[in-house]
Design an enzyme around this catalytic site. Structure first.
Site, PDB file in Angstrom:
ATOM      1  N   GLU A   1      71.012   8.021  57.671  1.00 21.96           N
ATOM      2  CA  GLU A   1      72.378   8.525  57.415  1.00 21.96           C
ATOM      3  C   GLU A   1      72.438   9.668  56.404  1.00 21.96           C
ATOM      4  OE1 GLU A   1      74.914   5.135  56.617  1.00 21.96           O
ATOM      5  OE2 GLU A   1      74.183   4.068  58.377  1.00 21.96           O
TER       6      GLU A   1
ATOM      7  N   ASN B   1      67.368   8.035  61.351  1.00 25.73           N
ATOM      8  CA  ASN B   1      68.354   7.117  61.933  1.00 25.73           C
ATOM      9  C   ASN B   1      69.762   7.482  61.458  1.00 25.73           C
ATOM     10  OD1 ASN B   1      68.835   4.576  63.396  1.00 25.73           O
ATOM     11  ND2 ASN B   1      69.381   3.698  61.410  1.00 25.73           N
TER      12      ASN B   1
ATOM     13  N   HIS C   1      77.126   2.123  66.789  1.00 27.37           N
ATOM     14  CA  HIS C   1      78.226   1.208  66.457  1.00 27.37           C
ATOM     15  C   HIS C   1      79.442   1.736  67.214  1.00 27.37           C
ATOM     16  CE1 HIS C   1      75.884  -0.839  63.427  1.00 27.37           C
ATOM     17  NE2 HIS C   1      75.583   0.312  62.866  1.00 27.37           N
TER      18      HIS C   1
ATOM     19  N   GLU D   1      71.163   0.059  66.303  1.00 28.76           N
ATOM     20  CA  GLU D   1      72.092  -0.873  65.640  1.00 28.76           C
ATOM     21  C   GLU D   1      73.282  -1.186  66.547  1.00 28.76           C
ATOM     22  OE1 GLU D   1      73.152   0.396  61.661  1.00 28.76           O
ATOM     23  OE2 GLU D   1      71.126   1.117  61.248  1.00 28.76           O
TER      24      GLU D   1
ATOM     25  N   ASP E   1      76.312  -2.335  68.504  1.00 30.39           N
ATOM     26  CA  ASP E   1      77.376  -3.333  68.594  1.00 30.39           C
ATOM     27  C   ASP E   1      78.611  -2.616  69.121  1.00 30.39           C
ATOM     28  OD1 ASP E   1      78.167  -2.029  66.184  1.00 30.39           O
ATOM     29  OD2 ASP E   1      77.509  -3.695  64.934  1.00 30.39           O
TER      30      ASP E   1
HETATM   31  O1  9MR Z   1      74.916  -5.028  58.258  1.00 30.21           O
HETATM   32  C1  9MR Z   1      74.667  -4.566  56.954  1.00 30.21           C
HETATM   33  C2  9MR Z   1      75.555  -5.296  55.965  1.00 30.21           C
HETATM   34  O2  9MR Z   1      75.181  -6.643  55.885  1.00 30.21           O
HETATM   35  C3  9MR Z   1      75.467  -4.641  54.606  1.00 30.21           C
HETATM   36  O3  9MR Z   1      76.399  -5.233  53.745  1.00 30.21           O
HETATM   37  C4  9MR Z   1      75.733  -3.166  54.727  1.00 30.21           C
HETATM   38  C5  9MR Z   1      75.614  -2.507  53.377  1.00 30.21           C
HETATM   39  O4  9MR Z   1      75.923  -1.206  53.390  1.00 30.21           O
HETATM   40  O5  9MR Z   1      74.806  -2.576  55.631  1.00 30.21           O
HETATM   41  C6  9MR Z   1      74.942  -3.074  56.912  1.00 30.21           C
HETATM   42  O6  9MR Z   1      74.046  -2.428  57.786  1.00 30.21           O
HETATM   43  C7  9MR Z   1      74.218  -1.018  57.949  1.00 30.21           C
HETATM   44  C8  9MR Z   1      72.863  -0.426  58.191  1.00 30.21           C
HETATM   45  O7  9MR Z   1      71.981  -0.773  57.161  1.00 30.21           O
HETATM   46  C9  9MR Z   1      72.931   1.079  58.328  1.00 30.21           C
HETATM   47  N1  9MR Z   1      73.889   1.470  59.335  1.00 30.21           N
HETATM   48  C10 9MR Z   1      75.211   0.866  59.230  1.00 30.21           C
HETATM   49  C11 9MR Z   1      75.095  -0.655  59.149  1.00 30.21           C
HETATM   50  C12 9MR Z   1      76.455  -1.291  59.123  1.00 30.21           C
HETATM   51  O8  9MR Z   1      77.179  -0.884  57.997  1.00 30.21           O
END
Ligand code: 9MR
Length: 464
Positions: A160, A202, A238, A265, A267
């Protein structure tokens, strides 16, 4: 990432590109009837993965589904910077090691997520800037990738780093403010630490051809043209209530840059269209021969960061949803990957399977007639990665040694495809067993990473 923003942007991606065509050379139609996601994906040469929350590994409904349906896992949080280096220089691999052990016991490969990300930095790193931060970043990449060396299929080296919206530019962050070369420096450091892992960039909101995905595309194209070691691009996916018509075309344009693509990722917002969107993403991956796998961001709806969106393939009870069946059908209907003659093999084989890049000459060389070495440098403030090319002279080599005198204050911290003697002053690098014998004119490459400045190093090569 902000949840509301995901859903808003997922439906605003412009539908500009045409669907990619011309895949018939590398894809052949073979209908199959796998009955689990992992079996159906494997029949088509892909993996099917899930993000795993460590604390759920004691939930038997969860683990039953995970092991029955998925042959790849990624830590939802346990390998992030705040989890792995909560205090500077003090590493904690408890959660990551637990997941790797689970994966190894259950025949699952592991995606690593994520070495550098502007979010979920430990507090100490958030407070840093400039060269101190850059050194801490590179040390983090090196330490974590070294710890998991040989166990990771693909690493999200950088996550990101691009801005949302129409700029196509990098996102501002303390990481970015250490200098625009931080991403490539991270890839060099990751390659040095784990030469066997595929190295990915990513990001999200890259679900079609848009300003953000084009910014990333331009970066990847630039990296490939300059030899920066990037192997794959992850599309988080997402998704909201629609799928861009150029989703597949976007994957394909990255694949055409000679990188693998992965859905990392996935969903999808629940509602009437959920099963169709899941199927559309799966079909797009199956239609792109370099799309090597799909990961959903969790297992059941109640495991998802999206809470009431019910965004995954299984109900909380463990029951399969309509979206599950649509994904399974799309996997079974998909073409298999059949390597085309023009598709190169993996460029980064693991340390246990050295590439046959330096086969022994068919006739033994007559004797030591020398070799030459040249070095190219990727530097950042406080550190560098050196790539060294060894070229055999007219008689070829049975083995070689390269001596390099480091500038004062510099030291070697990591070496690959050679063995180093010493770490400061004059350092001698000897071939390893698979790259010592070179035919006349043949080239071997090795590399090393160092702290301090690597400027002005002049290697000298001796052949045996
Ligand atoms: O699913 C993850 C969540 O449990 C955490 O709290 C969050 C913290 O920022 O990150 C989420 O996973 C993210 C991933 O690491 C990167 N892309 C976006 C995902 C969803 O926010």
């Amino acid at each position: 990432m902000n949840h509301k923003r995901v859903l808003r942007l997922a439906v605003t991606v412009a539908a500009t590109g045409a669907l990619a065509a011309g895949m018939t050379m590398t894809l052949t139609s073979t209908a199959s009837a796998g009955t689990t996601l992992k079996a159906s994906a494997a029949e088509k040469g892909r993996y099917f993965g899930a993000a795993v929350a460590g604390q759920k590994l004691s939930d038997s409904t969860y683990v039953t589904i995970l092991n029955r349906e998925f042959n790849s896992v990624v830590a939802e949080n346990d390998m992030k910077w705040d989890a792995t280096e909560p205090q500077q220089g003090r590493f904690n691999y408890t959660g990551g090691d637990r997941l790797v052990a689970h994966a190894q016991a259950n025949g699952q490969s592991v995606r690593g997520h994520a070495l550098l990300w502007y979010q979920q930095q430990p507090g100490w790193a958030r407070d840093m800037s400039g060269s101190a931060l850059r050194s801490a970043m590179m040390n983090h990449v090196t330490q974590v990738a070294t710890h998991f060396r040989g166990k990771i299929h693909s690493w999200d080296v950088v996550n990101e780093a691009f801005a949302d919206g129409n700029s196509g530019a990098r996102r501002d962050s303390n990481l970015q403010r250490t200098g625009n070369d931080w991403i490539e420096a991270a890839f060099y450091a990751a390659r040095a630490a784990d030469p066997g892992a595929k190295l990915c960039y990513n990001d999200y909101n890259t679900d079609g051809i848009n300003a953000k995905s084009t910014g990333i595309y331009n970066m990847v194209r630039d990296f490939k043209s300059r030899g920066v070691p990037i192997d794959c691009v992850g599309f988080q996916s997402h998704l909201g209530t629609s799928l861009s018509s150029d989703y597949q075309a976007n994957l394909q344009r990255f694949a055409d840059l000679d990188v693998d693509v992965q859905i990392t990722e996935l969903d999808v917002m629940s509602g009437g269209n959920q099963a169709n969107i899941f199927a559309g993403v799966t079909r797009a991956c199956m239609n792109v021969s370099r799309c090597t796998g799909i990961t959903t961001w969790g297992v059941r709806d109640c495991d998802s960061w999206r809470g009431s969106d019910n965004a995954l393939l299984f109900e909380c009870s463990g029951n399969k949803k309509a979206a599950y069946t649509s994904v399974l059908n799309a996997l079974n209907a998909g073409p298999a990957i059949t390597p085309s003659p023009t598709t190169p093999g993996p460029t980064t084989p693991g340390p246990t399977t050295p590439p046959p890049t330096t086969p022994p000459p068919t006739t033994p060389p007559p004797g030591p007639e020398g070799c030459t070495a040249s070095v190219s440098l990727n530097s950042w403030t406080g550190g560098f990665v050196a790539s060294v090319k060894v070229t055999a002279g007219s008689a070829g080599t049975n083995g070689w040694n390269v001596s390099v005198t480091l500038p004062g204050g510099a030291s070697v911290t990591n070496t690959w495809s050679a063995t180093a003697s010493g770490s400061t002053g004059t350092v001698r690098f000897a071939n390893v067993n698979y790259n010592g014998r070179l035919a006349a004119g043949q080239v071997a490459e090795f590399g090393f990473q160092g702290t301090g400045s690597g400027a002005g190093m002049t290697p000298t090569c001796t052949a045996s």
